[in-house]
Design an enzyme around this catalytic site. Structure first.
Site, short mmCIF file in Angstrom:
data_model
loop_
_atom_site.label_atom_id
_atom_site.label_comp_id
_atom_site.label_asym_id
_atom_site.label_seq_id
_atom_site.Cartn_x
_atom_site.Cartn_y
_atom_site.Cartn_z
N ARG A 4 11.68 2.40 3.15
CA ARG A 4 11.03 1.71 4.26
C ARG A 4 11.98 0.60 4.71
O ARG A 4 12.53 -0.12 3.88
CB ARG A 4 9.71 1.09 3.82
CG ARG A 4 9.01 0.43 5.00
CD ARG A 4 7.67 -0.04 4.56
NE ARG A 4 6.86 -0.52 5.66
CZ ARG A 4 5.80 0.13 6.11
NH1 ARG A 4 5.48 1.30 5.62
NH2 ARG A 4 5.07 -0.40 7.05
N ARG A 17 0.81 -1.21 0.00
CA ARG A 17 0.00 0.00 0.00
C ARG A 17 0.85 1.27 0.00
O ARG A 17 0.66 2.17 -0.81
CB ARG A 17 -0.88 -0.05 1.24
CG ARG A 17 -1.63 1.18 1.59
CD ARG A 17 -2.38 0.93 2.89
NE ARG A 17 -2.53 -0.51 3.11
CZ ARG A 17 -3.56 -1.21 2.68
NH1 ARG A 17 -4.55 -0.61 2.08
NH2 ARG A 17 -3.61 -2.51 2.89
N THR A 18 1.81 1.32 0.89
CA THR A 18 2.63 2.53 1.00
C THR A 18 3.47 2.73 -0.26
O THR A 18 3.59 3.83 -0.78
CB THR A 18 3.54 2.45 2.25
OG1 THR A 18 2.72 2.16 3.38
CG2 THR A 18 4.27 3.74 2.49
N HIS A 33 6.76 7.29 10.83
CA HIS A 33 6.11 7.09 9.54
C HIS A 33 5.39 8.40 9.21
O HIS A 33 4.17 8.48 9.27
CB HIS A 33 5.13 5.91 9.64
CG HIS A 33 4.61 5.42 8.33
ND1 HIS A 33 5.06 5.90 7.11
CD2 HIS A 33 3.68 4.48 8.03
CE1 HIS A 33 4.41 5.26 6.14
NE2 HIS A 33 3.58 4.41 6.68
N LYS A 60 22.93 -9.05 -0.07
CA LYS A 60 24.36 -9.36 -0.18
C LYS A 60 25.15 -8.66 0.93
O LYS A 60 26.37 -8.67 0.92
CB LYS A 60 24.89 -8.91 -1.54
CG LYS A 60 24.26 -9.64 -2.71
CD LYS A 60 24.84 -9.13 -4.03
CE LYS A 60 23.98 -9.54 -5.21
NZ LYS A 60 23.91 -8.45 -6.20
#
Ligand SMILES: [Zn+2]
Lengths: 303, 138
Positions: A101, A51-52, A129, A80
């Protein structure tokens, strides 16, 4: 270079400015459709949040720009063992702006101090957020016409729910707000929210256990998800997740203009029977998220 | 009580009584190879009791660490028997690689090459917070 990792970095004036821009985008979308021509946003999602990510990407596309990036840590060089700082310095060679995020708290800060281009925190663990908070503020503005003199009920996981803490901190900067904090004892608002925001600000709040009893006085009801990933053990999660579920009969005593919000995704804390009620704002809230992100991208890019 | 005069060296004065040894250890004064005098519980008109440390050599001191442990300290630098410099310490605004963040969810727990940075969040309560995750230093 201006980035946004914490809502507290914005003044009330700047937040109001973003909301004004978002309202103008909603009213005159044509005016903005080429603002980010030939610009690229990188969405670096070290943990999935469809969604974000889609909200950021569609915001950029609606401004005439493009989006590149990855949507989980295993699809990135982090698998990695590359550091956030190195990934950011590399990505900044391709992108004009970055949304990140990450499951670790403070990852967005690391990104921001290492990036030559603006960075937007799209969620760093249970920490910040800011675009969710901006989304919530735009929703309240559109649904209620402003931020003054509102009784705001916040229900569910108030302990780990990051959206709750930053909403309280941002909304408390406006006058005449009263909070009704509805949660089981185990999930009540942490001390620091009271010590740093509510008490010094002289902001009235009460902590209650019963959602139905609190209902009649509320102008806003902000429901939250009891997040499984924040619990260390399964038994606690199972015991508490069903405690506060909003159903149509609990709304009997609610105000006719109550505004029901939820950051989504929901598990079962709002019954689907409520979706058709005009007081259910959560899908409009998702839409507002795209508009406020458009406003923020323009501000940070200076276009 | 008078303890030998210093010709060239540093006197850390107004140390909170009882903190002298912590400072001695933190600054590694035991391995300097010069005279170091530790005076515990000296009388002080200003503080009642205080500790004093006299170091028989002019060394580079980490004022940040010192200010964090005990912001009331006065640092006197003596050269050729004369006081040439006096600094009053304050609580540092930032601490770099002095404290370690204990929050297991903090980015510094998975990326260990990052500097451990704490900012002074509240002077009154001497609260420091991690600049990454905002956790309180304990
Ligand atoms: Zn930390």
């Amino acid at each position: 270079m201006r980035s946004l990792t914490d809502i507290k970095e914005l003044t009330v004036g700047e937040i109001d400015g973003l909301i004004e821009t978002a309202l103008d985008i909603i009213a005159n979308p044509k005016k903005y459709e080429q603002r980010c021509d030939h610009k690229k946003m990188a969405t670096l999602f070290y943990e999935p949040s469809t969604r974000t990510r889609l909200s950021f990407e569609s915001a950029m596309i609606e401004l005439g720009g493009n989006a590149i990036g990855f949507s989980s840590a295993d699809a990135s060089s982090a698998a990695k063992g590359e550091s956030v700082a190195d990934t950011i310095k590399t990505v900044a060679c391709f992108a004009d702006i970055i949304a990140i995020r990450h499951p670790k708290e403070g990852a967005a800060h690391v990104a921001a101090i290492n990036s030559p281009v603006p960075v937007i925190n799209a969620g760093d663990g249970g920490h910040n957020h800011p675009t969710q908070t901006l989304t919530d503020l735009l929703t309240i503005k559109r649904e209620k016409g402003g931020f003054e003199n509102l009784t705001v009920g916040i229900c569910g996981d108030l302990k780990f729910g990051r959206t709750v803490h930053s909403l309280i901190s941002a909304l408390s900067r406006y006058g005449g707000i009263k909070y009704v904090l509805i949660s089981p004892e185990e999930l009540c608002v942490p001390e620091y929210v009271k010590d740093e925001t509510l008490i010094p600000g002289g902001i009235p709040f009460e902590e209650v256990r019963d959602l139905e009893k609190a209902m009649p006085e509320l102008d806003i009801l902000y429901m939250t998800r009891v997040q499984k990933e924040r619990f260390f053990n399964e038994a606690d999660y199972l015991r508490l997740k069903d405690t506060y579920i909003l159903t149509p009969d609990k709304l009997k005593e609610a105000k006719p203009d109550l505004c029901i919000m939820h950051p989504l995704p929901r598990v079962n804390e709002i019954s689907v029977a409520i979706d058709s009620d005009s007081r259910a704002c959560y899908f409009r809230q998702v839409q507002n998220g795209k508009f406020i992100r458009m406003a923020l991208i323009m501000k940070l890019l200076g276009v | 009580m008078v303890i030998g005069q210093i010709t060239d060296g540093i006197v850390l004065d107004h140390i909170t009584a009882g903190r002298g040894m912590e400072i001695y250890r933190t600054l590694g004064l035991g391995s300097l190879g010069c005279t170091v005098a530790m005076i515990n519980n000296a009388e002080s008109t200003k503080m009642g009791r205080k500790d004093i440390i006299k170091i028989g050599k002019i060394i580079d001191l980490d004022f940040t660490v010192l200010g964090y442990i005990d912001p009331g300290i006065t640092v006197n630098v003596i050269r050729d028997g004369k006081l040439v410099k006096r600094d009053h310490l304050t609580l540092p605004e930032r601490l770099i690689n002095v404290l370690k963040c204990k929050n297991p969810r903090c980015i510094t727990s998975s990326e260990q090459e990052l500097d451990q940075v704490f900012r002074l969040a509240d002077t009154q309560t001497r609260t420091y917070r991690c600049v990454y995750c905002d956790s309180k230093a304990k």
